[in-house]
Design a protein around this motif. Structure first.
Motif, mmCIF file in Angstrom:
data_model
loop_
_atom_site.group_PDB
_atom_site.id
_atom_site.type_symbol
_atom_site.label_atom_id
_atom_site.label_comp_id
_atom_site.label_asym_id
_atom_site.label_seq_id
_atom_site.Cartn_x
_atom_site.Cartn_y
_atom_site.Cartn_z
ATOM 1 N N LEU A 202 0.814 -1.207 0.000
ATOM 2 C CA LEU A 202 0.000 0.000 0.000
ATOM 3 C C LEU A 202 0.850 1.262 0.000
ATOM 4 O O LEU A 202 0.503 2.240 -0.668
ATOM 5 C CB LEU A 202 -0.955 0.010 1.199
ATOM 6 C CG LEU A 202 -1.924 1.195 1.238
ATOM 7 C CD1 LEU A 202 -2.817 1.202 0.014
ATOM 8 C CD2 LEU A 202 -2.744 1.185 2.498
ATOM 9 N N TRP B 30 0.519 4.025 -2.817
ATOM 10 C CA TRP B 30 0.163 5.374 -2.408
ATOM 11 C C TRP B 30 1.148 6.391 -2.996
ATOM 12 O O TRP B 30 0.754 7.425 -3.523
ATOM 13 C CB TRP B 30 0.173 5.415 -0.896
ATOM 14 C CG TRP B 30 -0.495 6.562 -0.225
ATOM 15 C CD1 TRP B 30 -1.206 7.572 -0.804
ATOM 16 C CD2 TRP B 30 -0.514 6.808 1.177
ATOM 17 N NE1 TRP B 30 -1.672 8.428 0.152
ATOM 18 C CE2 TRP B 30 -1.258 7.976 1.374
ATOM 19 C CE3 TRP B 30 0.016 6.158 2.275
ATOM 20 C CZ2 TRP B 30 -1.477 8.513 2.639
ATOM 21 C CZ3 TRP B 30 -0.220 6.691 3.533
ATOM 22 C CH2 TRP B 30 -0.948 7.849 3.695
ATOM 23 N N TYR C 126 -6.562 8.911 -0.622
ATOM 24 C CA TYR C 126 -6.361 7.638 -1.333
ATOM 25 C C TYR C 126 -6.509 6.396 -0.440
ATOM 26 O O TYR C 126 -7.190 5.442 -0.840
ATOM 27 C CB TYR C 126 -5.009 7.631 -2.057
ATOM 28 C CG TYR C 126 -4.831 6.410 -2.902
ATOM 29 C CD1 TYR C 126 -5.524 6.272 -4.093
ATOM 30 C CD2 TYR C 126 -3.992 5.371 -2.503
ATOM 31 C CE1 TYR C 126 -5.388 5.145 -4.871
ATOM 32 C CE2 TYR C 126 -3.845 4.244 -3.276
ATOM 33 C CZ TYR C 126 -4.536 4.134 -4.462
ATOM 34 O OH TYR C 126 -4.408 3.014 -5.222
ATOM 35 N N PRO C 127 -5.913 6.331 0.743
ATOM 36 C CA PRO C 127 -6.124 5.123 1.575
ATOM 37 C C PRO C 127 -7.591 4.911 1.954
ATOM 38 O O PRO C 127 -8.040 3.769 2.081
ATOM 39 C CB PRO C 127 -5.272 5.386 2.821
ATOM 40 C CG PRO C 127 -4.265 6.380 2.402
ATOM 41 C CD PRO C 127 -4.913 7.223 1.358
#
Length: 172
Positions: free
Chosen positions: A103, A107, A149-150
């Motif tokens: 991730l 990201w 985004y997360p």
């Protein structure tokens, strides 16, 4: 095309239309500033996350159509965002194994690609002699998009069950 793909496409188009109407309503307020530059680019965040996880769900023509609608709704030069974000989608789709390792890397890749698109868009608008937004507003939009985004990835996992494919996932 399966039901999940159709639902996901319909959701992306609905987000585009809803965001557009919100921006149009907010732009009618007495604030004299480019409203679209203040908010995160949630559409590209959704597209990037989907293209990393399941690229068959979101063909490039759908990305182009979504961003063409975005150009109409946000009163931006027609086709510029659609062209730039489509190229970003093609790069994302082709290099998704590099971007989607974990991730944090995903990201950072999202932030770099979005930054490149926004800088290229500003450069093209400057060359054409049209008015461009303040660099501070562009930086603010990129930062807000990176922070969102997360959350988008979590929503895709929670609502649609879209995870990284096994070929991209690593055993931790």
């Amino acid at each position: 095309m399966d039901e999940r793909s159709q639902l996901l496409r319909a959701t992306l188009i609905a987000i585009c239309v809803l965001a557009g109407f919100t921006i149009v309503l907010l732009s009618m307020t007495p604030i004299s500033s480019p409203i679209a530059e203040y908010y995160p680019n949630v559409l590209f965040a959704f597209c990037f996350a989907i293209l990393i996880r399941d690229p068959d769900v979101l063909p490039i023509w759908t990305v182009t159509t979504i961003f063409l609608l975005r150009d109409f709704v946000f009163f931006e030069p027609i086709g510029l965002s659609a062209f730039l974000f489509s190229i970003a989608a093609i790069v994302t789709r082709d290099k998704r194994k590099l971007f989607g390792e974990n991730l944090l890397r995903e990201w950072a890749s999202f932030t770099l690609i979005l930054s490149a698109v926004m800088i290229l868009k500003s450069l093209i608008l400057w060359i054409l002699g049209t008015s461009i937004s303040d660099q501070y507003l562009i930086l603010r939009s990129i930062t807000a998009s990176a922070l969102v985004y997360p959350i988008v990835v979590g929503m895709l996992w929670g609502l649609f069950g879209i995870e990284r494919p096994l070929s991209v996932q690593k055993a931790y």
